[in-house]
Design a protein around this motif. Structure first.
Motif, short mmCIF file in Angstrom:
data_model
loop_
_atom_site.label_atom_id
_atom_site.label_comp_id
_atom_site.label_asym_id
_atom_site.label_seq_id
_atom_site.Cartn_x
_atom_site.Cartn_y
_atom_site.Cartn_z
N ASN A 53 0.78 -15.09 29.10
CA ASN A 53 0.17 -16.14 29.04
C ASN A 53 0.73 -17.19 28.29
O ASN A 53 0.05 -18.32 27.69
CB ASN A 53 -1.32 -15.93 28.67
CG ASN A 53 -2.09 -15.40 29.57
OD1 ASN A 53 -2.73 -15.99 30.54
ND2 ASN A 53 -2.37 -14.00 29.46
N THR A 54 1.95 -17.00 27.80
CA THR A 54 2.74 -17.88 26.88
C THR A 54 3.96 -18.53 27.65
O THR A 54 4.25 -19.66 27.37
CB THR A 54 3.51 -17.28 25.75
OG1 THR A 54 2.11 -16.69 24.91
CG2 THR A 54 4.16 -18.24 24.89
N ALA A 190 4.47 -10.47 8.31
CA ALA A 190 5.37 -11.69 8.67
C ALA A 190 6.65 -11.74 9.12
O ALA A 190 7.28 -12.70 10.03
CB ALA A 190 5.37 -12.58 7.16
N GLN A 191 7.33 -10.63 8.89
CA GLN A 191 8.91 -10.38 9.35
C GLN A 191 8.73 -10.24 10.86
O GLN A 191 9.47 -10.53 11.78
CB GLN A 191 9.52 -9.32 8.61
CG GLN A 191 10.02 -9.65 7.39
CD GLN A 191 11.10 -10.75 7.45
OE1 GLN A 191 11.89 -10.66 8.23
NE2 GLN A 191 10.95 -11.59 6.57
N TYR A 192 7.59 -9.21 11.28
CA TYR A 192 7.53 -8.93 12.71
C TYR A 192 7.30 -10.15 13.37
O TYR A 192 7.75 -10.52 14.54
CB TYR A 192 6.37 -8.02 12.90
CG TYR A 192 6.69 -6.46 12.45
CD1 TYR A 192 7.91 -5.90 12.55
CD2 TYR A 192 5.74 -5.66 12.01
CE1 TYR A 192 8.52 -4.87 12.36
CE2 TYR A 192 6.18 -4.39 11.74
CZ TYR A 192 7.50 -3.79 11.82
OH TYR A 192 7.70 -2.74 11.51
N GLN A 193 6.34 -11.33 12.88
CA GLN A 193 5.97 -12.43 13.44
C GLN A 193 7.08 -13.49 13.74
O GLN A 193 7.24 -13.95 14.58
CB GLN A 193 4.87 -13.12 12.55
CG GLN A 193 4.26 -14.34 13.06
CD GLN A 193 3.58 -14.08 14.50
OE1 GLN A 193 2.54 -13.39 14.40
NE2 GLN A 193 4.04 -14.62 15.82
N LYS A 194 8.07 -13.20 12.67
CA LYS A 194 9.26 -13.90 12.85
C LYS A 194 10.09 -13.56 13.93
O LYS A 194 10.63 -14.28 14.69
CB LYS A 194 9.88 -14.09 11.32
CG LYS A 194 11.35 -15.02 11.32
CD LYS A 194 12.07 -14.68 10.10
CE LYS A 194 13.38 -15.33 10.30
NZ LYS A 194 14.19 -15.35 8.91
N ARG A 195 10.48 -12.35 13.59
CA ARG A 195 11.19 -11.73 14.96
C ARG A 195 10.70 -12.05 16.26
O ARG A 195 11.44 -12.24 17.48
CB ARG A 195 11.34 -10.15 14.51
CG ARG A 195 12.28 -10.03 13.34
CD ARG A 195 13.59 -10.50 13.40
NE ARG A 195 14.32 -10.21 14.57
CZ ARG A 195 15.49 -9.05 14.36
NH1 ARG A 195 15.33 -8.24 13.07
NH2 ARG A 195 16.06 -8.67 15.42
N MET A 200 10.56 -14.76 21.65
CA MET A 200 9.64 -15.66 22.49
C MET A 200 10.30 -17.00 22.66
O MET A 200 10.20 -17.56 23.63
CB MET A 200 8.33 -15.86 22.02
CG MET A 200 7.53 -14.65 21.95
SD MET A 200 7.38 -13.86 23.82
CE MET A 200 6.37 -15.36 24.45
N GLY A 201 10.92 -17.45 21.70
CA GLY A 201 11.79 -18.83 21.85
C GLY A 201 12.87 -18.76 23.06
O GLY A 201 12.92 -19.58 23.80
N LEU A 202 13.66 -17.45 23.14
CA LEU A 202 14.70 -17.39 23.78
C LEU A 202 14.11 -17.03 25.42
O LEU A 202 14.54 -17.32 26.20
CB LEU A 202 15.32 -16.08 23.18
CG LEU A 202 16.25 -16.10 21.88
CD1 LEU A 202 16.69 -14.99 21.72
CD2 LEU A 202 17.30 -17.44 22.21
N LEU A 203 12.68 -16.46 25.12
CA LEU A 203 12.12 -15.96 26.31
C LEU A 203 11.91 -17.36 27.31
O LEU A 203 11.69 -17.46 28.45
CB LEU A 203 11.33 -14.91 26.37
CG LEU A 203 10.48 -14.58 27.65
CD1 LEU A 203 11.54 -13.89 28.69
CD2 LEU A 203 9.40 -13.63 27.25
N LYS A 204 11.22 -18.32 26.41
CA LYS A 204 10.82 -19.38 26.77
C LYS A 204 11.88 -20.33 27.40
O LYS A 204 11.65 -21.05 28.45
CB LYS A 204 9.91 -20.23 25.90
CG LYS A 204 8.56 -19.70 25.75
CD LYS A 204 7.74 -20.59 24.76
CE LYS A 204 7.41 -22.00 25.30
NZ LYS A 204 6.28 -21.75 26.40
#
Length: 226
Positions: A53-54, A190-195, A200-204
């Motif tokens: 959904n992203t 926070a580290q997991y969220q960053k990774r 997700m940035g690459l996937l987008k």
């Protein structure tokens, strides 16, 4: 990364085997048990749903063909349908007419009489099981529907497009779910969220960028040289 590899990697990263958990049911007459596999499967499936959904990945598209019948303005929606990309009617000469998406009230107002027939021009979501067409088809026509759906989860299929091509997004999405379930340390989350955000940035870039263009029309990506 297949399901078995993902399952073990999640447990290894968070150093937790997620033992079976039991508690009293709401009626107080027995116990409910959540197995280790059920816990990890939930982490994975929640991550998949968030990703799907992203980013609009090509793997989320499905194409089906069907028919509308003369005098019937309703068309069934596929059971795995979530949202539309396009709906087209194919006339007797094989020409595609893509229908405009409207509201039910527009179609009712524009074609108030069910006997107003012709080649359908527009459609609307009538309910969760059907579309309504306007005007009512004046003949039997073939239709082609492109729509958004959830592909089979890696949990049930064993492999998936995400697992084969972008396992970093799936892994860190599942780790976020798992470590949140564990009520883990804020700095680790926070580290997991960053990774996860990086993946997700690459996937987008792929799903919402590269899959929407080609080099012929959009040109090649260039970085300035200094």
């Amino acid at each position: 990364m297949n399901y078995a590899q993902l399952f073990e990697t999640i447990k290894g990263y968070v150093e937790n085997d997620f033992p079976n958990t039991s508690w009293s049911d709401s009626a107080g007459t027995g116990t409910v048990t959540l197995t280790s596999k059920e816990q990890v499967d939930t982490f994975i499936q929640e991550a998949e749903q968030r990703i799907f959904n992203t980013v609009q990945l090509l793997d989320l598209r499905r194409n089906v063909t069907g028919n509308v019948t003369s005098g019937n303005k309703y068309l069934s929606v596929p059971s795995d349908w979530l949202a539309n990309f396009s709906l087209a009617v194919v006339d007797g000469d094989g020409n595609y007419e893509y229908l405009l998406n409207k509201d039910v009230n527009f179609i009712r107002q524009a074609y108030p009489n069910p006997n107003d027939t012709g080649l359908p021009y527009c459609y609307a979501y009538f309910d969760e099981n059907s579309y309504i067409l306007g005007p009512t088809p004046d003949a039997n026509y073939a239709v082609e529907l492109h729509y958004f759906y959830y592909p089979p989860s890696i949990v049930t299929a064993g492999t998936s497009w995400l697992g084969d091509n972008f396992d970093s997004a799936l892994l860190y999405g599942a780790l976020l779910e798992a470590y949140t379930f564990m009520k883990g340390e804020a700095d680790v989350i926070a580290q997991y969220q960053k990774r996860y955000d990086e993946a997700m940035g690459l996937l987008k870039q792929l799903g919402d960028g590269k899959n929407r263009q080609d080099m012929y029309r959009s040109g090649q990506v260039r970085y300035p040289v200094r």
